[in-house]
Design a protein around this motif. Structure first.
Motif, PDB file in Angstrom:
ATOM      1  N   TRP A 127       0.833  -1.234   0.126  1.00 25.93           N
ATOM      2  CA  TRP A 127       0.008  -0.122   0.094  1.00 25.93           C
ATOM      3  C   TRP A 127       0.823   1.302  -0.028  1.00 25.93           C
ATOM      4  N   GLN A 128       2.126   1.072   0.061  1.00 25.51           N
ATOM      5  CA  GLN A 128       3.033   2.380  -0.023  1.00 25.51           C
ATOM      6  C   GLN A 128       3.320   2.664  -1.664  1.00 25.51           C
ATOM      7  N   GLN A 129       3.036   1.806  -2.452  1.00 25.15           N
ATOM      8  CA  GLN A 129       3.274   1.916  -3.870  1.00 25.15           C
ATOM      9  C   GLN A 129       2.050   2.689  -4.501  1.00 25.15           C
ATOM     10  N   PRO A 130       2.656   3.455  -5.762  1.00 21.04           N
ATOM     11  CA  PRO A 130       1.385   4.062  -6.433  1.00 21.04           C
ATOM     12  C   PRO A 130       0.762   2.956  -6.952  1.00 21.04           C
TER      13      PRO A 130
ATOM     14  N   ASP B 157      -6.731   2.866 -13.329  1.00 24.18           N
ATOM     15  CA  ASP B 157      -7.858   1.946 -13.401  1.00 24.18           C
ATOM     16  C   ASP B 157      -7.938   0.811 -12.454  1.00 24.18           C
ATOM     17  N   THR B 158      -7.065   0.949 -11.573  1.00 18.68           N
ATOM     18  CA  THR B 158      -6.956  -0.126 -10.616  1.00 18.68           C
ATOM     19  C   THR B 158      -7.478   0.272  -9.166  1.00 18.68           C
ATOM     20  N   VAL B 159      -7.722  -0.305  -8.379  1.00 14.44           N
ATOM     21  CA  VAL B 159      -7.936   0.038  -6.982  1.00 14.44           C
ATOM     22  C   VAL B 159      -6.974  -1.017  -6.056  1.00 14.44           C
ATOM     23  N   ARG B 160      -6.660  -0.349  -5.033  1.00 15.52           N
ATOM     24  CA  ARG B 160      -5.958  -1.374  -4.104  1.00 15.52           C
ATOM     25  C   ARG B 160      -6.805  -1.251  -2.713  1.00 15.52           C
ATOM     26  N   LEU B 161      -6.940  -2.618  -2.169  1.00 14.74           N
ATOM     27  CA  LEU B 161      -7.706  -2.716  -1.044  1.00 14.74           C
ATOM     28  C   LEU B 161      -6.770  -3.466   0.082  1.00 14.74           C
ATOM     29  N   THR B 162      -6.734  -2.730   1.410  1.00 11.80           N
ATOM     30  CA  THR B 162      -5.932  -3.276   2.354  1.00 11.80           C
ATOM     31  C   THR B 162      -6.671  -3.659   3.592  1.00 11.80           C
ATOM     32  N   TYR B 163      -6.773  -4.673   3.967  1.00 11.77           N
ATOM     33  CA  TYR B 163      -7.392  -5.070   5.152  1.00 11.77           C
ATOM     34  C   TYR B 163      -6.691  -4.680   6.458  1.00 11.77           C
TER      35      TYR B 163
ATOM     36  N   ALA C 242     -13.242  -4.809  10.808  1.00  8.93           N
ATOM     37  CA  ALA C 242     -14.082  -4.408   9.720  1.00  8.93           C
ATOM     38  C   ALA C 242     -13.412  -3.134   9.021  1.00  8.93           C
ATOM     39  N   MET C 243     -12.281  -2.911   9.218  1.00 10.52           N
ATOM     40  CA  MET C 243     -11.798  -1.887   8.548  1.00 10.52           C
ATOM     41  C   MET C 243     -10.663  -1.921   7.329  1.00 10.52           C
ATOM     42  N   PHE C 244     -10.761  -1.391   6.289  1.00 10.56           N
ATOM     43  CA  PHE C 244     -10.323  -1.534   4.888  1.00 10.56           C
ATOM     44  C   PHE C 244      -9.799  -0.258   4.516  1.00 10.56           C
ATOM     45  N   LEU C 245      -8.748  -0.177   3.794  1.00  4.65           N
ATOM     46  CA  LEU C 245      -8.036   1.156   3.285  1.00  4.65           C
ATOM     47  C   LEU C 245      -8.331   0.813   1.744  1.00  4.65           C
ATOM     48  N   ILE C 246      -9.213   1.702   1.124  1.00  9.48           N
ATOM     49  CA  ILE C 246      -9.328   1.692  -0.384  1.00  9.48           C
ATOM     50  C   ILE C 246      -8.559   2.781  -0.977  1.00  9.48           C
ATOM     51  N   GLN C 247      -7.595   2.444  -2.064  1.00  6.69           N
ATOM     52  CA  GLN C 247      -6.801   3.425  -2.685  1.00  6.69           C
ATOM     53  C   GLN C 247      -6.624   3.638  -3.884  1.00  6.69           C
ATOM     54  N   THR C 248      -6.651   4.749  -4.631  1.00  7.23           N
ATOM     55  CA  THR C 248      -6.904   4.925  -5.953  1.00  7.23           C
ATOM     56  C   THR C 248      -5.891   5.253  -6.800  1.00  7.23           C
ATOM     57  N   ALA C 249      -6.037   5.342  -8.143  1.00  8.34           N
ATOM     58  CA  ALA C 249      -4.833   5.695  -8.694  1.00  8.34           C
ATOM     59  C   ALA C 249      -4.502   7.217  -8.806  1.00  8.34           C
ATOM     60  N   GLY C 250      -5.486   7.949  -8.499  1.00  6.25           N
ATOM     61  CA  GLY C 250      -5.464   9.552  -8.391  1.00  6.25           C
ATOM     62  C   GLY C 250      -5.028   9.638  -7.162  1.00  6.25           C
TER      63      GLY C 250
ATOM     64  N   SER D 202      -1.482 -12.374   2.399  1.00 11.03           N
ATOM     65  CA  SER D 202      -1.282 -11.010   2.221  1.00 11.03           C
ATOM     66  C   SER D 202      -2.546 -10.128   2.610  1.00 11.03           C
ATOM     67  N   SER D 203      -2.125  -8.950   3.158  1.00  8.99           N
ATOM     68  CA  SER D 203      -3.204  -8.118   3.582  1.00  8.99           C
ATOM     69  C   SER D 203      -3.559  -6.792   2.499  1.00  8.99           C
ATOM     70  N   PHE D 204      -2.913  -7.011   1.257  1.00  6.47           N
ATOM     71  CA  PHE D 204      -3.080  -6.113   0.259  1.00  6.47           C
ATOM     72  C   PHE D 204      -3.514  -6.989  -1.026  1.00  6.47           C
ATOM     73  N   ILE D 205      -4.449  -6.485  -1.939  1.00  2.00           N
ATOM     74  CA  ILE D 205      -4.482  -6.846  -3.254  1.00  2.00           C
ATOM     75  C   ILE D 205      -4.733  -5.401  -4.141  1.00  2.00           C
ATOM     76  N   GLU D 206      -4.330  -5.838  -5.472  1.00  2.00           N
ATOM     77  CA  GLU D 206      -4.791  -4.747  -6.440  1.00  2.00           C
ATOM     78  C   GLU D 206      -5.853  -5.288  -7.317  1.00  2.00           C
ATOM     79  N   ILE D 207      -6.879  -4.601  -7.732  1.00  2.00           N
ATOM     80  CA  ILE D 207      -7.772  -5.120  -8.722  1.00  2.00           C
ATOM     81  C   ILE D 207      -8.449  -4.320  -9.415  1.00  2.00           C
TER      82      ILE D 207
END
Length: 273
Positions: free
Chosen positions: A43-46, A50-56, A60-68, A244-249
């Motif tokens: 989750w430190q990387q850009p 057109d991709t979303v990074r989801l971190t558990y 019940a707390m997730f971090l959702i990160q976008t390309a922007g 892992s706690s991270f995925i990109e999708i």
């Protein structure tokens, strides 16, 4: 005169409705995009276009990160670990204290509570790259075992062509109107504790009806309840545990067969230099 007043009263409501960006999740509720695979990421990387990074993160707390560069946190409790992160938007539910905080950082631009005293929460936050909206549901009351109407919200994040749903502390199966309001959810985070939120058979029925391409279990306290859930989903869903706690999708990289993706919750604590 009465007709004139009625028309005048309708104008503000119509203006608000017209200002809202339409939901592509609802518009494409009958669609089923062809998908291939899911990527793990840090989750430190850009985030790729057109991709979303989801971190558990936890519970019940997730971090959702976008390309922007947008950061959204679900069921926010006030912190995400040792990282100095001010999310752009946080969502919260108040079934109990591990799903919300009464003192969110005032620097957070958008704090969306999934409940509202005296009515149902109604959120439709358009951040340009991301649309955040909610579908209210009831919860069991904390006082006397009754029902608190509209005490929970299912939050939907529409971003990068994906519809990502967080069921919150769901206590009942959605009714027909709520299912319709959710629309097509490509990814869904679901509590699988087996009873504190929704019992396992009912949760499995909800998820099999939603037919999401990726289901991420949350709110599990050990392998017993998690394994029970995974065994019940195995007839219609593949099960993947990437350690892992991270995925990109992305819309193009979703799995061809519906998949339960078991992420490992982890607070982010950067090393001390």
């Amino acid at each position: 005169m009465r007709m004139f007043l009625a028309i005048a009263l309708m104008i503000p409501t119509l203006a608000v409705a017209q200002d809202r960006r339409p939901s592509h999740c609802i518009a494409l509720a009958d669609a089923s995009p062809q998908m291939t695979f899911v990527h793990r990421a840090n989750w430190q990387q850009p985030v790729a276009q057109d991709t979303v990074r989801l971190t558990y993160v936890d519970h019940a707390m997730f971090l959702i990160q976008t390309a922007g560069g947008l950061n959204a946190v679900t069921d926010y409790v006030g912190y995400t670990g040792g990282i100095d992160l001010i999310p752009d938007v946080v969502t919260m539910n108040h079934a109990h204290g591990s799903h919300w905080t009464s003192v969110p950082d005032p620097a957070i631009p958008h704090v969306l509570e999934g409940w509202k005293h005296g009515g149902a929460a109604d959120h439709h936050l358009d951040l340009g790259e991301m649309l955040v909206r909610n579908v209210p549901t009831d919860i069991r009351s904390r006082f006397g075992g009754g029902v608190e109407k509209d005490g929970n919200s299912i939050f939907v994040f529409e971003v990068a062509g994906l519809c990502i749903g967080h069921l919150g502390h769901l206590h009942h199966e959605p009714d027909a109107a709520q299912y319709a309001a959710l629309g097509r959810l490509d990814v869904v985070m679901a509590a699988v504790d087996g009873g504190l939120s929704l019992d396992t058979p009912t949760m499995m029925r909800v998820l099999k009806r939603l037919k999401s391409s990726v289901v991420i279990p949350m709110h599990w306290f050990g392998r017993i309840s998690l394994n029970s859930f995974l065994a019940g989903m195995g007839d219609e869903f593949d099960v993947v545990e990437p350690d892992s706690s991270f995925i990109e999708i992305s819309a193009r990289s979703l799995p061809r067969r519906p998949t339960v993706m078991v992420l490992r919750p982890a607070y982010y604590n950067p090393p001390v230099e």
